[in-house]
Design an enzyme around this catalytic site. Structure first.
Site, mmCIF file in Angstrom:
data_model
loop_
_atom_site.group_PDB
_atom_site.id
_atom_site.type_symbol
_atom_site.label_atom_id
_atom_site.label_comp_id
_atom_site.label_asym_id
_atom_site.label_seq_id
_atom_site.Cartn_x
_atom_site.Cartn_y
_atom_site.Cartn_z
ATOM 1 N N LYS A 1 0.824 -1.224 0.000
ATOM 2 C CA LYS A 1 0.000 0.000 0.000
ATOM 3 C C LYS A 1 0.851 1.265 0.000
ATOM 4 O O LYS A 1 0.468 2.273 -0.564
ATOM 5 C CB LYS A 1 -0.956 0.001 1.191
ATOM 6 C CG LYS A 1 -0.259 0.215 2.523
ATOM 7 C CD LYS A 1 -1.198 0.104 3.714
ATOM 8 C CE LYS A 1 -0.430 0.502 4.965
ATOM 9 N NZ LYS A 1 -0.935 -0.065 6.191
ATOM 10 N N ARG B 1 -5.937 1.377 17.720
ATOM 11 C CA ARG B 1 -6.575 1.474 16.420
ATOM 12 C C ARG B 1 -7.475 0.242 16.339
ATOM 13 O O ARG B 1 -8.407 0.140 17.113
ATOM 14 C CB ARG B 1 -5.534 1.559 15.287
ATOM 15 C CG ARG B 1 -6.156 2.085 13.992
ATOM 16 C CD ARG B 1 -5.151 2.267 12.857
ATOM 17 N NE ARG B 1 -4.658 0.985 12.330
ATOM 18 C CZ ARG B 1 -3.721 0.871 11.386
ATOM 19 N NH1 ARG B 1 -3.172 1.950 10.865
ATOM 20 N NH2 ARG B 1 -3.326 -0.323 10.972
HETATM 21 C C1 LIG Z 1 0.183 -0.613 6.836
HETATM 22 C C2 LIG Z 1 0.058 -1.818 7.643
HETATM 23 C C3 LIG Z 1 1.161 -2.665 7.803
HETATM 24 C C4 LIG Z 1 2.523 -2.372 7.231
HETATM 25 O O1 LIG Z 1 3.119 -1.259 7.838
HETATM 26 P P1 LIG Z 1 4.625 -0.838 7.515
HETATM 27 O O2 LIG Z 1 4.908 0.183 8.551
HETATM 28 O O3 LIG Z 1 4.617 -0.263 6.142
HETATM 29 O O4 LIG Z 1 5.484 -2.018 7.629
HETATM 30 C C5 LIG Z 1 0.968 -3.817 8.532
HETATM 31 N N1 LIG Z 1 -0.225 -4.114 9.083
HETATM 32 C C6 LIG Z 1 -1.300 -3.319 8.953
HETATM 33 C C7 LIG Z 1 -2.582 -3.703 9.599
HETATM 34 C C8 LIG Z 1 -1.203 -2.135 8.232
HETATM 35 O O5 LIG Z 1 -2.271 -1.358 8.108
#
Ligand SMILES: *Cc1c(COP(=O)(O)O)cnc(C)c1O
Length: 365
Positions: A38, A133
Protein backbone atom coordinates in the site's frame (compact mmCIF):
# COMPACT_ATOMS: atom_id res chain seq x y z
CA UNK A 1 9.21 9.73 -20.41
CA UNK A 2 12.98 9.58 -19.83
CA UNK A 3 13.60 13.14 -18.67
CA UNK A 4 10.31 14.32 -17.27
CA UNK A 5 10.29 15.94 -13.83
CA UNK A 6 9.47 15.78 -11.02
CA UNK A 7 10.11 12.10 -10.79
CA UNK A 8 10.86 9.33 -8.36
CA UNK A 9 13.71 7.08 -9.36
CA UNK A 10 13.11 3.56 -8.10
CA UNK A 11 16.08 1.20 -7.96
CA UNK A 12 14.57 -2.26 -8.40
CA UNK A 13 17.97 -3.96 -8.06
CA UNK A 14 18.45 -2.53 -4.57
CA UNK A 15 14.83 -3.27 -3.73
CA UNK A 16 15.25 -6.94 -4.63
CA UNK A 17 18.36 -7.06 -2.47
CA UNK A 18 16.38 -5.57 0.46
CA UNK A 19 13.70 -8.24 0.07
CA UNK A 20 16.29 -11.00 0.08
CA UNK A 21 18.09 -9.55 3.11
CA UNK A 22 14.91 -9.18 5.16
CA UNK A 23 13.66 -12.64 4.19
CA UNK A 24 17.03 -14.04 5.30
CA UNK A 25 16.72 -12.45 8.75
CA UNK A 26 13.12 -13.59 9.04
CA UNK A 27 13.99 -17.16 8.13
CA UNK A 28 16.70 -17.30 10.81
CA UNK A 29 13.96 -16.45 13.32
CA UNK A 30 11.29 -18.81 11.95
CA UNK A 31 9.20 -15.88 10.75
CA UNK A 32 7.38 -15.54 7.42
CA UNK A 33 6.77 -12.13 5.85
CA UNK A 34 3.88 -10.64 3.94
CA UNK A 35 5.14 -7.72 1.84
CA UNK A 36 2.92 -4.65 2.16
CA UNK A 37 2.37 -2.80 -1.12
CA UNK A 38 0.00 0.00 0.00
CA UNK A 39 2.88 2.41 0.70
CA UNK A 40 4.07 2.16 -2.89
CA UNK A 41 0.60 2.24 -4.46
CA UNK A 42 1.11 -1.36 -5.68
CA UNK A 43 3.16 -0.20 -8.66
CA UNK A 44 3.33 -3.22 -11.02
CA UNK A 45 7.15 -3.11 -11.37
CA UNK A 46 7.49 -3.15 -7.58
CA UNK A 47 5.09 -6.08 -7.24
CA UNK A 48 7.18 -8.03 -9.77
CA UNK A 49 10.37 -7.20 -7.84
CA UNK A 50 8.94 -8.24 -4.46
CA UNK A 51 7.92 -11.57 -5.97
CA UNK A 52 11.29 -12.00 -7.70
CA UNK A 53 12.96 -11.36 -4.34
CA UNK A 54 11.13 -14.33 -2.85
CA UNK A 55 7.99 -12.99 -1.16
CA UNK A 56 5.07 -15.44 -1.45
CA UNK A 57 2.48 -13.24 0.25
CA UNK A 58 1.59 -9.60 -0.47
CA UNK A 59 -0.82 -7.40 1.42
CA UNK A 60 -2.63 -4.09 1.16
CA UNK A 61 -5.41 -2.07 2.73
CA UNK A 62 -6.97 -1.44 -0.69
CA UNK A 63 -8.80 -4.06 -2.74
CA UNK A 64 -7.81 -2.54 -6.10
CA UNK A 65 -4.18 -3.17 -5.13
CA UNK A 66 -4.86 -6.78 -4.15
CA UNK A 67 -6.63 -7.26 -7.49
CA UNK A 68 -3.51 -5.88 -9.17
CA UNK A 69 -1.37 -8.45 -7.31
CA UNK A 70 -3.68 -11.32 -8.34
CA UNK A 71 -3.74 -10.12 -11.95
CA UNK A 72 0.05 -10.15 -12.13
CA UNK A 73 0.74 -13.17 -9.93
CA UNK A 74 -2.27 -15.42 -9.30
CA UNK A 75 -0.08 -17.80 -7.25
CA UNK A 76 0.78 -15.14 -4.64
CA UNK A 77 -1.21 -15.23 -1.41
CA UNK A 78 -3.00 -11.93 -0.75
CA UNK A 79 -3.82 -10.42 2.62
CA UNK A 80 -6.32 -7.59 3.22
CA UNK A 81 -4.93 -5.33 5.95
CA UNK A 82 -7.76 -2.94 6.69
CA UNK A 83 -10.78 -4.38 8.50
CA UNK A 84 -13.14 -4.92 5.55
CA UNK A 85 -16.23 -2.80 4.94
CA UNK A 86 -19.49 -4.75 4.76
CA UNK A 87 -20.01 -3.15 1.34
CA UNK A 88 -16.82 -4.67 -0.11
CA UNK A 89 -16.99 -8.26 1.14
CA UNK A 90 -17.79 -10.00 -2.12
CA UNK A 91 -15.00 -8.20 -3.94
CA UNK A 92 -12.64 -8.87 -1.04
CA UNK A 93 -13.31 -12.60 -0.96
CA UNK A 94 -12.59 -12.79 -4.69
CA UNK A 95 -9.20 -11.06 -4.53
CA UNK A 96 -7.84 -11.72 -1.04
CA UNK A 97 -7.01 -15.07 0.47
CA UNK A 98 -6.80 -13.76 4.04
CA UNK A 99 -8.22 -10.72 5.85
CA UNK A 100 -7.70 -9.11 9.23
CA UNK A 101 -10.92 -8.94 11.26
CA UNK A 102 -12.31 -7.62 14.53
CA UNK A 103 -16.12 -7.67 14.25
CA UNK A 104 -18.51 -10.61 14.70
CA UNK A 105 -21.03 -8.92 12.37
CA UNK A 106 -18.45 -8.79 9.60
CA UNK A 107 -17.21 -12.35 10.22
CA UNK A 108 -20.78 -13.67 9.90
CA UNK A 109 -21.30 -11.62 6.73
CA UNK A 110 -18.06 -13.03 5.28
CA UNK A 111 -19.36 -16.52 5.99
CA UNK A 112 -22.68 -15.79 4.23
CA UNK A 113 -20.89 -14.25 1.28
CA UNK A 114 -18.55 -17.26 0.97
CA UNK A 115 -21.53 -19.58 1.02
CA UNK A 116 -23.09 -17.63 -1.82
CA UNK A 117 -19.84 -17.70 -3.80
CA UNK A 118 -19.25 -21.34 -2.89
CA UNK A 119 -15.79 -20.67 -1.52
CA UNK A 120 -13.90 -20.26 1.75
CA UNK A 121 -11.89 -17.41 3.28
CA UNK A 122 -9.15 -17.26 5.92
CA UNK A 123 -9.19 -14.72 8.74
CA UNK A 124 -6.69 -13.39 11.25
CA UNK A 125 -8.34 -11.90 14.35
CA UNK A 126 -6.66 -8.71 15.45
CA UNK A 127 -5.89 -7.89 19.08
CA UNK A 128 -5.43 -4.33 20.35
CA UNK A 129 -2.44 -4.37 22.69
CA UNK A 130 -2.61 -0.66 23.44
CA UNK A 131 -2.09 1.19 20.18
CA UNK A 132 -5.87 1.88 20.11
CA UNK A 133 -6.57 1.47 16.42
CA UNK A 134 -8.11 -1.86 15.33
CA UNK A 135 -8.44 -4.99 17.44
CA UNK A 136 -10.33 -6.86 20.14
CA UNK A 137 -9.71 -5.10 23.42
CA UNK A 138 -11.20 -7.64 25.86
CA UNK A 139 -9.61 -11.10 25.92
CA UNK A 140 -12.96 -12.84 26.32
CA UNK A 141 -14.38 -11.11 23.22
CA UNK A 142 -11.39 -12.38 21.25
CA UNK A 143 -11.91 -15.94 22.52
CA UNK A 144 -15.63 -15.82 21.72
CA UNK A 145 -14.93 -14.69 18.16
CA UNK A 146 -12.26 -17.35 17.71
CA UNK A 147 -14.59 -20.08 18.90
CA UNK A 148 -17.45 -18.77 16.77
CA UNK A 149 -15.30 -18.88 13.62
CA UNK A 150 -13.89 -22.28 14.52
CA UNK A 151 -17.18 -23.97 15.38
CA UNK A 152 -19.98 -22.09 13.65
CA UNK A 153 -18.74 -20.35 10.52
CA UNK A 154 -18.37 -23.20 8.10
CA UNK A 155 -16.87 -21.16 5.26
CA UNK A 156 -14.43 -19.12 7.32
CA UNK A 157 -11.13 -20.57 8.48
CA UNK A 158 -9.40 -19.19 11.58
CA UNK A 159 -5.86 -18.82 10.34
CA UNK A 160 -4.47 -17.03 13.35
CA UNK A 161 -4.30 -13.88 15.43
CA UNK A 162 -2.29 -10.71 15.05
CA UNK A 163 -1.71 -7.22 16.28
CA UNK A 164 -0.74 -3.79 15.02
CA UNK A 165 1.41 -1.38 17.00
CA UNK A 166 3.01 1.98 16.35
CA UNK A 167 0.52 3.28 13.79
CA UNK A 168 -1.96 5.42 15.71
CA UNK A 169 -0.90 5.28 19.34
CA UNK A 170 2.85 5.30 18.61
CA UNK A 171 3.26 2.30 20.91
CA UNK A 172 6.55 0.47 20.39
CA UNK A 173 6.37 -3.32 20.06
CA UNK A 174 8.27 -5.04 22.89
CA UNK A 175 8.55 -8.37 24.64
CA UNK A 176 5.74 -7.45 27.03
CA UNK A 177 3.01 -6.54 24.54
CA UNK A 178 4.04 -9.16 21.95
CA UNK A 179 4.43 -11.68 24.77
CA UNK A 180 0.75 -11.08 25.54
CA UNK A 181 -0.07 -11.90 21.91
CA UNK A 182 1.67 -15.26 22.13
CA UNK A 183 -0.10 -15.98 25.47
CA UNK A 184 -3.47 -15.22 23.84
CA UNK A 185 -2.57 -17.47 20.90
CA UNK A 186 -1.72 -20.30 23.29
CA UNK A 187 -5.05 -19.88 25.10
CA UNK A 188 -7.00 -19.96 21.81
CA UNK A 189 -5.06 -23.06 20.72
CA UNK A 190 -5.98 -24.71 24.03
CA UNK A 191 -9.66 -23.86 23.54
CA UNK A 192 -9.93 -24.92 19.87
CA UNK A 193 -7.58 -27.88 20.38
CA UNK A 194 -5.37 -27.24 17.39
CA UNK A 195 -2.41 -24.99 16.57
CA UNK A 196 -2.98 -21.65 14.87
CA UNK A 197 -1.12 -21.17 11.61
CA UNK A 198 -0.25 -17.51 12.04
CA UNK A 199 0.68 -15.35 15.01
CA UNK A 200 1.32 -12.00 13.32
CA UNK A 201 3.46 -9.72 15.43
CA UNK A 202 3.01 -6.45 13.60
CA UNK A 203 4.57 -4.28 10.94
CA UNK A 204 7.93 -2.63 10.30
CA UNK A 205 8.05 -1.36 13.88
CA UNK A 206 8.64 -4.99 14.95
CA UNK A 207 11.74 -5.35 12.78
CA UNK A 208 14.13 -4.06 15.50
CA UNK A 209 13.04 -7.02 17.67
CA UNK A 210 13.65 -9.39 14.78
CA UNK A 211 17.19 -8.04 14.39
CA UNK A 212 18.22 -8.18 18.03
CA UNK A 213 16.67 -11.58 18.62
CA UNK A 214 14.05 -10.39 21.12
CA UNK A 215 10.93 -11.20 19.10
CA UNK A 216 9.00 -13.49 21.46
CA UNK A 217 9.04 -17.15 20.51
CA UNK A 218 5.68 -17.96 18.99
CA UNK A 219 5.50 -14.88 16.76
CA UNK A 220 5.86 -16.43 13.32
CA UNK A 221 4.61 -13.73 10.93
CA UNK A 222 5.16 -10.03 10.19
CA UNK A 223 3.56 -7.66 7.67
CA UNK A 224 6.29 -5.41 6.32
CA UNK A 225 6.10 -2.42 3.99
CA UNK A 226 8.21 0.55 5.11
CA UNK A 227 11.26 -1.49 6.06
CA UNK A 228 11.53 -3.05 2.60
CA UNK A 229 11.54 0.33 0.88
CA UNK A 230 13.16 2.86 3.22
CA UNK A 231 15.49 3.20 6.19
CA UNK A 232 13.57 6.13 7.68
CA UNK A 233 12.57 4.25 10.85
CA UNK A 234 16.18 4.18 11.99
CA UNK A 235 15.82 7.94 12.58
CA UNK A 236 13.13 7.29 15.17
CA UNK A 237 13.87 3.87 16.66
CA UNK A 238 17.11 2.92 18.29
CA UNK A 239 18.41 0.38 15.77
CA UNK A 240 20.32 0.08 12.54
CA UNK A 241 19.97 -2.34 9.63
CA UNK A 242 23.08 -1.54 7.59
CA UNK A 243 22.63 -4.41 5.11
CA UNK A 244 19.54 -2.64 3.71
CA UNK A 245 19.66 -0.02 0.95
CA UNK A 246 18.15 3.27 2.11
CA UNK A 247 18.18 4.81 -1.35
CA UNK A 248 15.78 2.61 -3.28
CA UNK A 249 13.61 5.71 -3.82
CA UNK A 250 15.01 9.09 -4.88
CA UNK A 251 12.86 12.14 -5.59
CA UNK A 252 14.24 14.43 -8.29
CA UNK A 253 12.93 17.95 -8.88
CA UNK A 254 14.07 20.71 -11.21
CA UNK A 255 15.14 24.22 -10.22
CA UNK A 256 12.96 26.92 -11.83
CA UNK A 257 14.15 30.01 -9.94
CA UNK A 258 17.28 31.04 -7.98
CA UNK A 259 17.30 34.37 -6.13
CA UNK A 260 18.77 36.10 -3.13
CA UNK A 261 15.84 36.95 -0.80
CA UNK A 262 15.13 37.77 2.84
CA UNK A 263 14.06 34.88 5.09
CA UNK A 264 11.15 36.72 6.70
CA UNK A 265 8.06 37.53 4.61
CA UNK A 266 7.30 41.21 4.15
CA UNK A 267 3.88 42.58 5.16
CA UNK A 268 1.07 41.41 7.45
CA UNK A 269 1.40 37.67 8.18
CA UNK A 270 -1.88 35.70 8.04
CA UNK A 271 -2.11 32.00 7.06
CA UNK A 272 -0.35 30.00 4.34
CA UNK A 273 -2.04 28.32 1.35
CA UNK A 274 -3.22 25.43 3.56
CA UNK A 275 -4.73 27.61 6.30
CA UNK A 276 -1.82 27.05 8.69
CA UNK A 277 -0.26 29.82 10.73
CA UNK A 278 3.42 29.30 10.02
CA UNK A 279 6.44 30.59 11.93
CA UNK A 280 9.09 32.41 9.89
CA UNK A 281 12.56 32.71 11.34
CA UNK A 282 14.59 35.76 10.33
CA UNK A 283 18.07 34.53 9.45
CA UNK A 284 18.80 37.37 7.07
CA UNK A 285 19.14 37.31 3.31
CA UNK A 286 20.02 34.02 1.62
CA UNK A 287 20.15 32.24 -1.72
CA UNK A 288 16.87 30.44 -2.35
CA UNK A 289 15.95 28.03 -5.11
CA UNK A 290 12.43 27.21 -6.19
CA UNK A 291 11.74 23.62 -7.24
CA UNK A 292 8.90 22.46 -9.46
CA UNK A 293 7.42 20.01 -6.96
CA UNK A 294 4.89 20.69 -4.23
CA UNK A 295 2.54 19.48 -1.57
CA UNK A 296 0.07 18.14 -4.11
CA UNK A 297 2.81 15.76 -5.19
CA UNK A 298 4.35 14.92 -1.83
CA UNK A 299 2.37 16.09 1.18
CA UNK A 300 4.69 17.40 3.89
CA UNK A 301 7.70 18.82 2.06
CA UNK A 302 9.78 19.17 5.22
CA UNK A 303 10.17 15.35 5.17
CA UNK A 304 12.36 15.62 2.06
CA UNK A 305 15.97 14.79 2.89
CA UNK A 306 18.39 16.43 0.41
CA UNK A 307 21.34 14.25 -0.68
CA UNK A 308 23.35 17.51 -0.73
CA UNK A 309 23.43 17.97 3.03
CA UNK A 310 24.25 21.68 2.73
CA UNK A 311 20.77 22.29 1.31
CA UNK A 312 18.12 23.33 3.82
CA UNK A 313 14.46 22.83 3.19
CA UNK A 314 12.50 26.01 3.83
CA UNK A 315 8.95 25.03 2.90
CA UNK A 316 6.60 25.31 -0.02
CA UNK A 317 3.06 25.26 -1.28
CA UNK A 318 0.90 23.08 -3.54
CA UNK A 319 3.22 23.27 -6.56
CA UNK A 320 6.52 24.58 -5.20
CA UNK A 321 9.26 23.59 -2.80
CA UNK A 322 11.64 26.28 -1.54
CA UNK A 323 15.20 25.36 -0.57
CA UNK A 324 18.11 27.34 0.87
CA UNK A 325 21.25 26.72 -1.22
CA UNK A 326 23.43 29.43 0.39
CA UNK A 327 25.86 26.97 1.97
CA UNK A 328 26.06 24.45 -0.84
CA UNK A 329 29.43 23.87 -2.48
CA UNK A 330 27.69 23.26 -5.78
CA UNK A 331 26.89 26.33 -7.88
CA UNK A 332 23.29 25.43 -8.79
CA UNK A 333 21.84 26.75 -12.05
CA UNK A 334 18.34 27.01 -13.46
CA UNK A 335 17.41 23.59 -14.88
CA UNK A 336 19.59 21.64 -12.44
CA UNK A 337 17.97 18.67 -10.76
CA UNK A 338 18.05 18.31 -6.97
CA UNK A 339 17.79 14.83 -5.42
CA UNK A 340 16.16 13.82 -2.16
CA UNK A 341 15.82 10.77 0.00
CA UNK A 342 12.31 10.34 1.44
CA UNK A 343 10.33 9.18 4.46
CA UNK A 344 7.17 7.06 4.51
CA UNK A 345 4.62 9.82 3.98
CA UNK A 346 6.40 11.00 0.85
CA UNK A 347 6.67 7.41 -0.40
CA UNK A 348 2.90 7.11 -0.14
CA UNK A 349 2.18 10.40 -1.94
CA UNK A 350 4.90 10.27 -4.60
CA UNK A 351 4.09 6.74 -5.75
CA UNK A 352 0.37 7.53 -6.04
CA UNK A 353 0.67 10.92 -7.69
CA UNK A 354 0.10 11.00 -11.45
CA UNK A 355 2.18 14.20 -11.48
CA UNK A 356 5.34 12.48 -10.24
CA UNK A 357 6.91 10.45 -13.05
CA UNK A 358 8.41 7.07 -12.22
CA UNK A 359 11.76 5.96 -13.51
CA UNK A 360 12.76 2.38 -12.78
CA UNK A 361 16.33 1.18 -12.58
CA UNK A 362 16.28 -2.46 -13.68
CA UNK A 363 18.85 -5.17 -13.84
CA UNK A 364 19.63 -7.13 -16.98
CA UNK A 365 16.97 -9.80 -17.22
C1 LIG B 1 0.18 -0.61 6.84
C2 LIG B 1 0.06 -1.82 7.64
C3 LIG B 1 1.16 -2.66 7.80
C4 LIG B 1 2.52 -2.37 7.23
O1 LIG B 1 3.12 -1.26 7.84
P1 LIG B 1 4.62 -0.84 7.51
O2 LIG B 1 4.91 0.18 8.55
O3 LIG B 1 4.62 -0.26 6.14
O4 LIG B 1 5.48 -2.02 7.63
C5 LIG B 1 0.97 -3.82 8.53
N1 LIG B 1 -0.22 -4.11 9.08
C6 LIG B 1 -1.30 -3.32 8.95
C7 LIG B 1 -2.58 -3.70 9.60
C8 LIG B 1 -1.20 -2.14 8.23
O5 LIG B 1 -2.27 -1.36 8.11
Amino acid sequence: MENLYPRTVIDLIKLKSNVETLLGKAKENGVTISGVVKGVNALPEIIDTLVAGGLCSLSSSRLSQLEQVKNQHPEIETLMLRIPMLSELERMILCSDISLNTEITTLKAINDCCQKLNTTHDVILMVDLGDLREGFFEDEHLFEAAILVENNLEHVHLRGIGTNLGCYGSVQPDQTNLGRLTDLAAEIERRIERPLGIVSGGASTSVPLLLNGSLPKGINHLRIGDNLFLRDMENYFDYTFPEMHGDVFTIEAEIIEIKEKPSHPIGTITVDAFGNKAQYQDIGSHKRALLAIGRQDLGDLTKLVPYDSAIKLIGGSSDHAIIDITNSEKNYQIGDVVSFNIEYELLLYSTSSPYVYKKFIKGVS
